[in-house]
Design a protein around this motif. Structure first.
Motif, PDB file in Angstrom:
ATOM      1  N   ARG A 188       0.840  -1.201   0.000  1.00 45.72           N
ATOM      2  CA  ARG A 188       0.000   0.000   0.000  1.00 45.72           C
ATOM      3  C   ARG A 188       0.879   1.257   0.000  1.00 45.72           C
ATOM      4  O   ARG A 188       0.604   2.233  -0.697  1.00 45.72           O
ATOM      5  CB  ARG A 188      -0.922   0.017   1.220  1.00 45.72           C
ATOM      6  CG  ARG A 188      -2.076  -0.985   1.206  1.00 45.72           C
ATOM      7  CD  ARG A 188      -3.240  -0.545   0.300  1.00 45.72           C
ATOM      8  NE  ARG A 188      -3.402   0.892   0.239  1.00 45.72           N
ATOM      9  CZ  ARG A 188      -3.998   1.653   1.165  1.00 45.72           C
ATOM     10  NH1 ARG A 188      -4.542   1.086   2.222  1.00 45.72           N
ATOM     11  NH2 ARG A 188      -4.071   2.949   1.025  1.00 45.72           N
ATOM     12  N   THR A 189       1.914   1.232   0.817  1.00 48.07           N
ATOM     13  CA  THR A 189       2.819   2.382   0.893  1.00 48.07           C
ATOM     14  C   THR A 189       3.544   2.582  -0.435  1.00 48.07           C
ATOM     15  O   THR A 189       3.654   3.701  -0.947  1.00 48.07           O
ATOM     16  CB  THR A 189       3.814   2.160   2.045  1.00 48.07           C
ATOM     17  OG1 THR A 189       3.077   2.073   3.262  1.00 48.07           O
ATOM     18  CG2 THR A 189       4.833   3.280   2.144  1.00 48.07           C
ATOM     19  N   VAL A 190       4.018   1.484  -1.002  1.00 47.17           N
ATOM     20  CA  VAL A 190       4.750   1.583  -2.275  1.00 47.17           C
ATOM     21  C   VAL A 190       3.803   2.061  -3.383  1.00 47.17           C
ATOM     22  O   VAL A 190       4.166   2.919  -4.201  1.00 47.17           O
ATOM     23  CB  VAL A 190       5.405   0.230  -2.619  1.00 47.17           C
ATOM     24  CG1 VAL A 190       6.055   0.273  -3.988  1.00 47.17           C
ATOM     25  CG2 VAL A 190       6.440  -0.147  -1.550  1.00 47.17           C
ATOM     26  N   ALA A 191       2.574   1.558  -3.381  1.00 46.27           N
ATOM     27  CA  ALA A 191       1.620   1.973  -4.421  1.00 46.27           C
ATOM     28  C   ALA A 191       1.276   3.453  -4.288  1.00 46.27           C
ATOM     29  O   ALA A 191       1.176   4.175  -5.285  1.00 46.27           O
ATOM     30  CB  ALA A 191       0.353   1.120  -4.334  1.00 46.27           C
ATOM     31  N   ALA A 192       1.102   3.926  -3.025  1.00 41.89           N
ATOM     32  CA  ALA A 192       0.795   5.348  -2.824  1.00 41.89           C
ATOM     33  C   ALA A 192       1.935   6.212  -3.353  1.00 41.89           C
ATOM     34  O   ALA A 192       1.709   7.267  -3.971  1.00 41.89           O
ATOM     35  CB  ALA A 192       0.553   5.624  -1.341  1.00 41.89           C
ATOM     36  N   ALA A 193       3.157   5.775  -3.118  1.00 43.88           N
ATOM     37  CA  ALA A 193       4.313   6.534  -3.613  1.00 43.88           C
ATOM     38  C   ALA A 193       4.333   6.545  -5.141  1.00 43.88           C
ATOM     39  O   ALA A 193       4.542   7.593  -5.767  1.00 43.88           O
ATOM     40  CB  ALA A 193       5.603   5.930  -3.065  1.00 43.88           C
ATOM     41  N   ALA A 194       4.084   5.392  -5.746  1.00 42.41           N
ATOM     42  CA  ALA A 194       4.107   5.314  -7.216  1.00 42.41           C
ATOM     43  C   ALA A 194       3.012   6.203  -7.813  1.00 42.41           C
ATOM     44  O   ALA A 194       3.209   6.841  -8.847  1.00 42.41           O
ATOM     45  CB  ALA A 194       3.942   3.870  -7.674  1.00 42.41           C
ATOM     46  N   ASP A 195       1.863   6.274  -7.126  1.00 44.26           N
ATOM     47  CA  ASP A 195       0.747   7.083  -7.638  1.00 44.26           C
ATOM     48  C   ASP A 195       1.084   8.566  -7.682  1.00 44.26           C
ATOM     49  O   ASP A 195       0.443   9.315  -8.419  1.00 44.26           O
ATOM     50  CB  ASP A 195      -0.506   6.877  -6.761  1.00 44.26           C
ATOM     51  CG  ASP A 195      -1.142   5.514  -6.988  1.00 44.26           C
ATOM     52  OD1 ASP A 195      -0.790   4.848  -7.982  1.00 44.26           O
ATOM     53  OD2 ASP A 195      -1.983   5.113  -6.155  1.00 44.26           O
ATOM     54  N   THR A 196       2.046   9.014  -6.867  1.00 47.09           N
ATOM     55  CA  THR A 196       2.396  10.434  -6.886  1.00 47.09           C
ATOM     56  C   THR A 196       3.460  10.742  -7.937  1.00 47.09           C
ATOM     57  O   THR A 196       3.905  11.878  -8.029  1.00 47.09           O
ATOM     58  CB  THR A 196       2.920  10.911  -5.524  1.00 47.09           C
ATOM     59  OG1 THR A 196       4.210  10.342  -5.323  1.00 47.09           O
ATOM     60  CG2 THR A 196       2.008  10.513  -4.396  1.00 47.09           C
ATOM     61  N   GLY A 197       3.883   9.737  -8.697  1.00 48.59           N
ATOM     62  CA  GLY A 197       4.839   9.988  -9.780  1.00 48.59           C
ATOM     63  C   GLY A 197       6.280  10.063  -9.338  1.00 48.59           C
ATOM     64  O   GLY A 197       7.129  10.578 -10.072  1.00 48.59           O
ATOM     65  N   LEU A 198       6.593   9.545  -8.149  1.00 48.84           N
ATOM     66  CA  LEU A 198       7.981   9.571  -7.689  1.00 48.84           C
ATOM     67  C   LEU A 198       8.856   8.665  -8.558  1.00 48.84           C
ATOM     68  O   LEU A 198       8.395   7.657  -9.087  1.00 48.84           O
ATOM     69  CB  LEU A 198       8.071   9.102  -6.235  1.00 48.84           C
ATOM     70  CG  LEU A 198       7.496  10.051  -5.180  1.00 48.84           C
ATOM     71  CD1 LEU A 198       7.470   9.352  -3.827  1.00 48.84           C
ATOM     72  CD2 LEU A 198       8.333  11.316  -5.088  1.00 48.84           C
ATOM     73  N   ASP A 199      10.128   9.041  -8.664  1.00 53.37           N
ATOM     74  CA  ASP A 199      11.096   8.203  -9.380  1.00 53.37           C
ATOM     75  C   ASP A 199      11.738   7.165  -8.463  1.00 53.37           C
ATOM     76  O   ASP A 199      12.185   6.123  -8.928  1.00 53.37           O
ATOM     77  CB  ASP A 199      12.210   9.069  -9.969  1.00 53.37           C
ATOM     78  CG  ASP A 199      11.671  10.064 -10.981  1.00 53.37           C
ATOM     79  OD1 ASP A 199      10.909   9.639 -11.863  1.00 53.37           O
ATOM     80  OD2 ASP A 199      12.006  11.260 -10.879  1.00 53.37           O
ATOM     81  N   PHE A 200      11.856   7.496  -7.167  1.00 55.97           N
ATOM     82  CA  PHE A 200      12.466   6.531  -6.242  1.00 55.97           C
ATOM     83  C   PHE A 200      11.913   6.762  -4.846  1.00 55.97           C
ATOM     84  O   PHE A 200      11.454   7.865  -4.510  1.00 55.97           O
ATOM     85  CB  PHE A 200      14.000   6.635  -6.229  1.00 55.97           C
ATOM     86  CG  PHE A 200      14.552   7.938  -5.726  1.00 55.97           C
ATOM     87  CD1 PHE A 200      14.829   8.121  -4.376  1.00 55.97           C
ATOM     88  CD2 PHE A 200      14.807   8.986  -6.592  1.00 55.97           C
ATOM     89  CE1 PHE A 200      15.337   9.316  -3.908  1.00 55.97           C
ATOM     90  CE2 PHE A 200      15.325  10.194  -6.135  1.00 55.97           C
ATOM     91  CZ  PHE A 200      15.590  10.354  -4.781  1.00 55.97           C
ATOM     92  N   ILE A 201      11.931   5.709  -4.042  1.00 56.02           N
ATOM     93  CA  ILE A 201      11.641   5.835  -2.610  1.00 56.02           C
ATOM     94  C   ILE A 201      12.629   4.976  -1.837  1.00 56.02           C
ATOM     95  O   ILE A 201      13.180   4.011  -2.366  1.00 56.02           O
ATOM     96  CB  ILE A 201      10.207   5.386  -2.233  1.00 56.02           C
ATOM     97  CG1 ILE A 201       9.956   3.921  -2.626  1.00 56.02           C
ATOM     98  CG2 ILE A 201       9.171   6.305  -2.837  1.00 56.02           C
ATOM     99  CD1 ILE A 201       8.662   3.342  -2.056  1.00 56.02           C
ATOM    100  N   ALA A 202      12.823   5.368  -0.571  1.00 51.95           N
ATOM    101  CA  ALA A 202      13.479   4.474   0.379  1.00 51.95           C
ATOM    102  C   ALA A 202      12.447   4.129   1.436  1.00 51.95           C
ATOM    103  O   ALA A 202      11.796   5.014   1.981  1.00 51.95           O
ATOM    104  CB  ALA A 202      14.686   5.149   1.008  1.00 51.95           C
ATOM    105  N   VAL A 203      12.263   2.848   1.681  1.00 54.35           N
ATOM    106  CA  VAL A 203      11.382   2.404   2.762  1.00 54.35           C
ATOM    107  C   VAL A 203      12.273   2.132   3.964  1.00 54.35           C
ATOM    108  O   VAL A 203      13.223   1.347   3.881  1.00 54.35           O
ATOM    109  CB  VAL A 203      10.579   1.155   2.361  1.00 54.35           C
ATOM    110  CG1 VAL A 203       9.631   0.759   3.484  1.00 54.35           C
ATOM    111  CG2 VAL A 203       9.802   1.419   1.082  1.00 54.35           C
ATOM    112  N   THR A 204      11.972   2.829   5.073  1.00 58.49           N
ATOM    113  CA  THR A 204      12.918   2.916   6.188  1.00 58.49           C
ATOM    114  C   THR A 204      12.259   2.506   7.494  1.00 58.49           C
ATOM    115  O   THR A 204      12.052   3.328   8.392  1.00 58.49           O
ATOM    116  CB  THR A 204      13.436   4.371   6.302  1.00 58.49           C
ATOM    117  OG1 THR A 204      12.287   5.248   6.369  1.00 58.49           O
ATOM    118  CG2 THR A 204      14.284   4.758   5.104  1.00 58.49           C
ATOM    119  N   ASP A 205      11.913   1.231   7.605  1.00 56.47           N
ATOM    120  CA  ASP A 205      11.317   0.778   8.858  1.00 56.47           C
ATOM    121  C   ASP A 205      12.355   0.817   9.977  1.00 56.47           C
ATOM    122  O   ASP A 205      13.557   0.743   9.742  1.00 56.47           O
ATOM    123  CB  ASP A 205      10.697  -0.608   8.651  1.00 56.47           C
ATOM    124  CG  ASP A 205       9.374  -0.489   7.907  1.00 56.47           C
ATOM    125  OD1 ASP A 205       8.502   0.232   8.403  1.00 56.47           O
ATOM    126  OD2 ASP A 205       9.236  -1.071   6.810  1.00 56.47           O
TER     127      ASP A 205
END
Ligand SMILES: [Zn+2]
Ligand SMILES: [Zn+2]
Length: 498
Positions: A188-205
């Protein structure tokens, strides 16, 4: 098992010191041949895993003419570790993550067996195959830990990302299908990020690598957005994101395992990651436990970035901007970054401050040679980076400073004590005000951003030109829209050079 003898006789090369320098060559190479006689049989390919192995990567290539099909799986000395059938030509296993279909976990030294299944080999056919086995061990990194491999984009340019967010693997939450607040699934978090048009994310638990396997599963689906494995190393004296670690990093600063912050920083470097200090100016103590950065003895040469903006705290004493600027004024060279620290992907993209920040606002925009983990990390190290506070997909802040014929982008250095000309290219911020900052203080030299594609210039006299300069863009009420990284003006070198 007719061809076992052939297999054992096949070239089995254990790479020596020369191969360690050449990362692409595997530690073990096994070649052989599948013939019609192998039809619907299994073949075992033994290989020895040395002590201290931290990751194993196996690649398989074979001649697919004549419709030969080879399946792949693996046993460790005690148990079955996974199967990918004929769908993959490589897999990786580490203590904390593995290719989907394979089991992460301890990598015992000893005799492992690759299992090749042959569902089809036509009578009379011959198909050559080649297996590569690579290991990460202390000091040598031959196995590919890449989550995205090859790069998602190979062009140099500005890439927009969010470098801080949480999901069910720590304290991220969202609404279930039934409407309850639940630990929020990573996708869900990754999909929300992709929906905003980001080129990259870091998931930092927080303090875990448990999400790395999930990122490995999601990356092929989210093939327009790079997923960078990260950890928010969460200590009693502050939080730091580390980006791109190949393994778990012990967070227990102040114990025998990690006596001090310097020991943690050495472990981060050994893991292959870079470190960014998070929300450094938040309060500490019972108000916000361990939130502010209070560790004495921090080695800022081993810090790559400071989270100058976290979520909606974009201004004022709790924002990290002042902390970052103070470190720059001490002579440290640190990239400033901005990130959402999102804990709930249901937060709407337009959610107004001071409500919680949605994924992707603010964002860090990095000039990188490609869209790959090594290139984005190199871009952060180089510091040609700006902070897009409202998390747009269009705003740009390019800065170039000149001393005579010498030019420097953000993150680069010019000789000081010269007359400096500064140019800024600002896209999509018409009507805003752009200011030149020198050593953390606004110089008072402001320009209105007159169009959606504006070029602005400033000059600094030679007598002023020591330390660092930056260009920021603010709206009419003084709220930051774009924050630039520093161009350094080196006055220690200027005399020596000429
Ligand atoms: Zn934190
Ligand atoms: Zn966080």
């Amino acid at each position: 098992m007719l061809h076992r003898a052939t297999l054992f006789a096949a070239a089995l090369a254990i790479a020596g010191a020369a191969a360690e320098a050449e990362q692409s060559r595997p530690d073990i190479r096994v070649t052989g041949e599948i013939t019609g006689a192998d039809h619907q049989t299994y073949r075992e390919v033994p290989f020895d895993v040395p002590e201290g192995t931290e990751r194993i990567t196996v690649t398989l290539s074979y001649d697919k003419a004549n419709r030969t099909v080879v399946d792949m799986g693996v046993w460790d000395p005690a148990r079955f570790r996974g199967w990918s059938g004929g769908t993959r030509d490589r897999f990786t296993i580490a203590p904390g993550d593995a290719t989907p279909g394979y089991l992460a976990g301890a990598l015992p030294a000893g005799h492992w067996k690759l299992l090749l299944g042959v569902p089809n080999a036509r009578a009379g056919s011959r198909a050559a195959y080649s297996i590569g086995v690579s290991f990460d061990r202390a000091g040598t990194r031959n196995a590919s830990a890449a989550i995205a491999d090859p790069p998602l984009g190979d062009a140099p340019g500005w890439y927009r990302g969010d470098l801080h967010m949480h999901d069910a693997h720590s304290d991220g939450s969202c609404r279930s299908r039934g409407g309850r607040k639940i630990p929020c699934p990573l996708f869900r978090t990754v999909a929300a990020a992709a929906d905003t048009g980001l080129d990259f994310i870091a998931v930092t638990d927080h303090n875990t690598t448990a999400h790395f396997g999930g990122l490995r599963e999601l990356q092929p689906y989210f093939d327009t957005m790079l997923l960078i494995p990260g950890i928010e190393v969460t200590t009693f004296g502050g939080h730091a994101n580390i980006f791109g670690p190949a393994r778990f990093v012990d967070f227990r600063v102040g114990t025998a395992a990690v006596p001090d912050i310097a020991a943690l920083q050495r472990a981060v470097a050994a893991s292959g990651a870079i470190l960014s200090i998070n929300h450094p100016a938040l309060p500490s103590g019972e108000q916000c436990m361990g939130c502010g950065w209070t560790w004495p003895g921090t080695d800022y040469r081993a810090v790559t970035a400071i989270e100058a903006i976290n979520g909606t705290t974009t201004d004022g004493p709790l924002a990290g901007l002042g902390f970052w600027y103070a470190r720059l004024n001490e002579g440290h060279r640190l990239a400033g970054i901005a990130a959402s620290d999102n804990h709930d992907p249901d937060v709407a993209p337009g959610n107004p401050p001071p409500g919680p920040a949605p994924v992707g606002r603010p964002r860090t925009v990095v000039h990188a040679d490609a869209l790959s983990i090594p290139a984005i990390l190199d871009g952060l190290r180089a510091g040609n980076v700006f902070l897009d506070i409202e998390g747009t997909s269009t705003r740009i802040l390019e800065v170039e400073a000149m001393a005579g014929r010498q030019r420097a982008a953000m993150g680069e250095t010019l000789p000081g004590r010269r007359r400096i000309t500064i140019g800024a290219h600002v896209i999509d911020a018409a009507g805003a005000l752009s200011e030149l900052v020198l050593n953390g203080q606004p110089t008072g030299a402001r320009h209105e951003v007159s169009s959606g594609n504006a070029r602005l210039t400033w000059t600094l006299d030679a007598g002023q030109a020591c330390g660092w300069l930056a260009v920021n863009v603010r709206d009419g009420r003084g709220k930051p829209l774009l924050i630039g990284n520093p161009v350094y003006l080196d006055c220690s070198a200027s005399r020596a050079r000429r």
